[in-house]
Design a protein around this motif. Structure first.
Motif, short mmCIF file in Angstrom:
data_model
loop_
_atom_site.label_atom_id
_atom_site.label_comp_id
_atom_site.label_asym_id
_atom_site.label_seq_id
_atom_site.Cartn_x
_atom_site.Cartn_y
_atom_site.Cartn_z
N ARG A 104 -2.29 -13.00 1.07
CA ARG A 104 -1.77 -13.55 -0.20
C ARG A 104 -1.16 -12.42 -0.83
N ARG A 105 -1.41 -10.91 -0.93
CA ARG A 105 -0.77 -10.32 -1.60
C ARG A 105 0.52 -9.77 -0.85
N PHE A 106 0.81 -9.56 0.33
CA PHE A 106 1.74 -9.40 1.23
C PHE A 106 2.97 -10.45 0.86
N LEU A 107 2.46 -11.80 1.03
CA LEU A 107 3.44 -12.91 0.79
C LEU A 107 3.85 -12.93 -0.45
N LYS A 108 3.18 -12.35 -1.70
CA LYS A 108 3.74 -12.41 -2.96
C LYS A 108 4.33 -11.48 -3.46
N TYR A 109 4.33 -9.86 -3.03
CA TYR A 109 5.02 -9.01 -3.33
C TYR A 109 6.17 -8.59 -2.33
N LYS A 110 5.91 -9.00 -1.13
CA LYS A 110 6.86 -8.65 -0.03
C LYS A 110 7.98 -9.83 0.17
N LEU A 111 7.42 -11.02 -0.07
CA LEU A 111 8.42 -12.20 0.09
C LEU A 111 8.75 -12.97 -1.23
N TYR A 112 7.66 -13.68 -1.74
CA TYR A 112 7.75 -14.52 -3.07
C TYR A 112 8.92 -13.65 -3.89
N TYR A 113 8.36 -12.51 -4.35
CA TYR A 113 8.98 -11.75 -5.37
C TYR A 113 10.35 -11.23 -5.05
N LYS A 114 10.79 -11.20 -4.03
CA LYS A 114 11.79 -10.61 -3.46
C LYS A 114 13.07 -11.78 -3.42
N MET A 115 12.39 -12.81 -3.60
CA MET A 115 13.60 -14.01 -3.76
C MET A 115 13.97 -14.19 -5.04
N PRO A 116 15.23 -14.76 -5.23
CA PRO A 116 15.82 -14.98 -6.53
C PRO A 116 15.14 -15.87 -7.47
N GLN A 117 14.71 -15.50 -8.50
CA GLN A 117 13.91 -16.53 -9.25
C GLN A 117 14.44 -17.79 -9.51
N GLY A 118 15.59 -18.12 -9.44
CA GLY A 118 15.93 -19.50 -9.63
C GLY A 118 15.79 -20.31 -8.40
N THR A 119 15.34 -19.69 -7.23
CA THR A 119 15.18 -20.44 -5.99
C THR A 119 13.84 -20.40 -5.59
N ARG A 120 13.03 -19.36 -6.00
CA ARG A 120 11.75 -19.16 -5.24
C ARG A 120 10.82 -20.17 -5.57
N GLU A 139 5.10 0.27 -7.74
CA GLU A 139 4.34 0.90 -7.20
C GLU A 139 4.05 0.62 -5.77
N LYS A 140 3.52 1.35 -4.88
CA LYS A 140 3.41 1.11 -3.56
C LYS A 140 2.20 0.15 -3.30
N ILE A 141 2.22 -1.20 -2.72
CA ILE A 141 1.20 -2.02 -2.65
C ILE A 141 0.13 -1.52 -1.88
N ASP A 142 -1.45 -1.32 -2.26
CA ASP A 142 -2.28 -0.96 -1.52
C ASP A 142 -2.65 -2.05 -0.72
N TYR A 143 -2.86 -2.25 0.47
CA TYR A 143 -3.66 -3.29 1.23
C TYR A 143 -4.98 -2.79 2.05
N ASN A 144 -5.13 -1.45 1.72
CA ASN A 144 -6.14 -0.87 2.43
C ASN A 144 -7.70 -1.65 1.98
N ASN A 145 -8.31 -1.87 3.09
CA ASN A 145 -9.63 -2.45 2.90
C ASN A 145 -9.73 -3.68 2.56
N LEU A 146 -8.51 -4.62 2.17
CA LEU A 146 -8.62 -5.85 1.37
C LEU A 146 -9.02 -6.92 2.89
N ASP A 147 -9.87 -7.89 2.35
CA ASP A 147 -10.27 -8.87 3.70
C ASP A 147 -8.66 -9.58 3.97
N PHE A 148 -8.71 -10.01 5.17
CA PHE A 148 -7.46 -10.43 5.84
C PHE A 148 -6.95 -11.56 4.90
N SER A 149 -7.43 -12.48 4.31
CA SER A 149 -6.75 -13.59 3.57
C SER A 149 -6.27 -13.04 2.20
N ALA A 150 -6.94 -11.92 1.48
CA ALA A 150 -6.56 -11.42 0.39
C ALA A 150 -5.32 -10.55 0.78
N LYS A 151 -5.22 -9.81 1.97
CA LYS A 151 -4.11 -9.07 2.34
C LYS A 151 -2.51 -10.15 2.46
#
Length: 287
Positions: A214-230, A200-212
């Protein structure tokens, strides 16, 4: 006293609920406990302190909190989502009262709450956990909570949010065994949340800055890395880059468990579900 209703979600919180309620009594017109059929003395203690207690079967935090908004006839201007293992300080209580009063007629519809994390009896000041920020206070009718399995956020429908200056306490009186059990439960919910939104497309609309962030780092960075290294990168980030080592042994164990236990467990549950082509169901209440 603020024109404020505090909502606390509980399940077997007899060790925490007394101090939790007492810390918000001076600032809240109403204190509502939504209990998931506790088998301990949570309900009795809450009622003895003047809280209104409702019971509802737990599905996830979003559903439970929305149940409170829909079924408890809230008429105060402000609503406060407060966890049983959190405590207001005198400073944060006074600031909440002040901010609610000052913004009665402004477009400030949300207040971002700050917490210090307590782990193994130590207040963590490093490792990227201090202070933890979340939008927890909002004007009635101007926000909703997401119905996700994990990391659900309160989302403003309109207006702006401001950030508190004072920092409140996070203090669970239960031991490491409970923490591990709780994070196993979290891991099931986190794996389900990932699989639910993987394509799904991650919706960042209206999230406060800190939540935005955290969600960006989780889905756009962390989960994009290989499971064995992240998990390794996550540990390095928390313990070294964010100076978690300055919190002593407690800081080491916190970073280790977050990276090499909790995050690896989430990955393993995702792997298991994909390998077996099975669906992860809602985890239900913890205990």
């Amino acid at each position: 006293m603020a024109n404020l209703t505090t909502i606390i979600l509980t399940k077997n919180e007899e060790m925490n609920i007394k101090n939790c309620i007492q810390s918000v009594q001076n600032v809240s017109k109403r204190i509502i406990v939504i209990d998931s059929f506790s088998s301990d003395l949570t309900v009795e203690i809450a009622k003895s302190l003047g809280a209104e207690v409702y019971q509802n079967e737990f599905v996830n935090y979003g559903n439970q909190f929305q149940y409170a908004l829909d079924n408890t006839n809230i008429k105060t201007q402000w609503v406060f989502r407060f966890d049983a293992d959190e405590r207001l300080t005198k400073e944060s209580s006074s600031e909440i009262e002040k901010l609610c009063f000052e913004n009665r007629d402004t477009d400030i519809n949300g207040i971002i709450f700050k917490l210090e994390v307590n782990f193994l009896g130590r207040k963590l000041k490093h490792g990227g956990t201090y202070p933890f920020k979340k939008l927890c206070i909002f004007k009635t009718g101007h926000a909703f909570m997401e119905t996700r399995s994990m990391d659900e956020q309160i989302v403003l429908l309109n207006g702006k949010a401001i950030e508190m200056k004072s920092i409140s306490e996070h203090k669970d009186y239960r031991d490491l065994t409970y923490w591990i059990s709780k994070h196993n439960w979290y891991a099931t919910r986190a794996a389900k949340d990932y699989l639910d939104f993987e394509n799904e497309k991650i919706d960042y609309n209206n999230l406060d800055f800190s939540a935005k962030i955290r969600r960006f780092l989780k889905y756009k960075l962390y989960y994009k890395m290989p499971q064995g290294t992240r998990s390794l990168i996550y540990f390095i980030y928390r313990y070294i880059i964010k100076l978690g080592f300055l919190d002593g042994k407690e800081g080491y164990y916190y970073a280790f468990f977050q990276a090499y236990w909790y995050r690896v467990l989430v990955d393993a549950k995702i792997f298991e579900a994909k390998k077996n082509n099975t669906k992860i169901d809602e985890a239900g209440s913890l205990n």
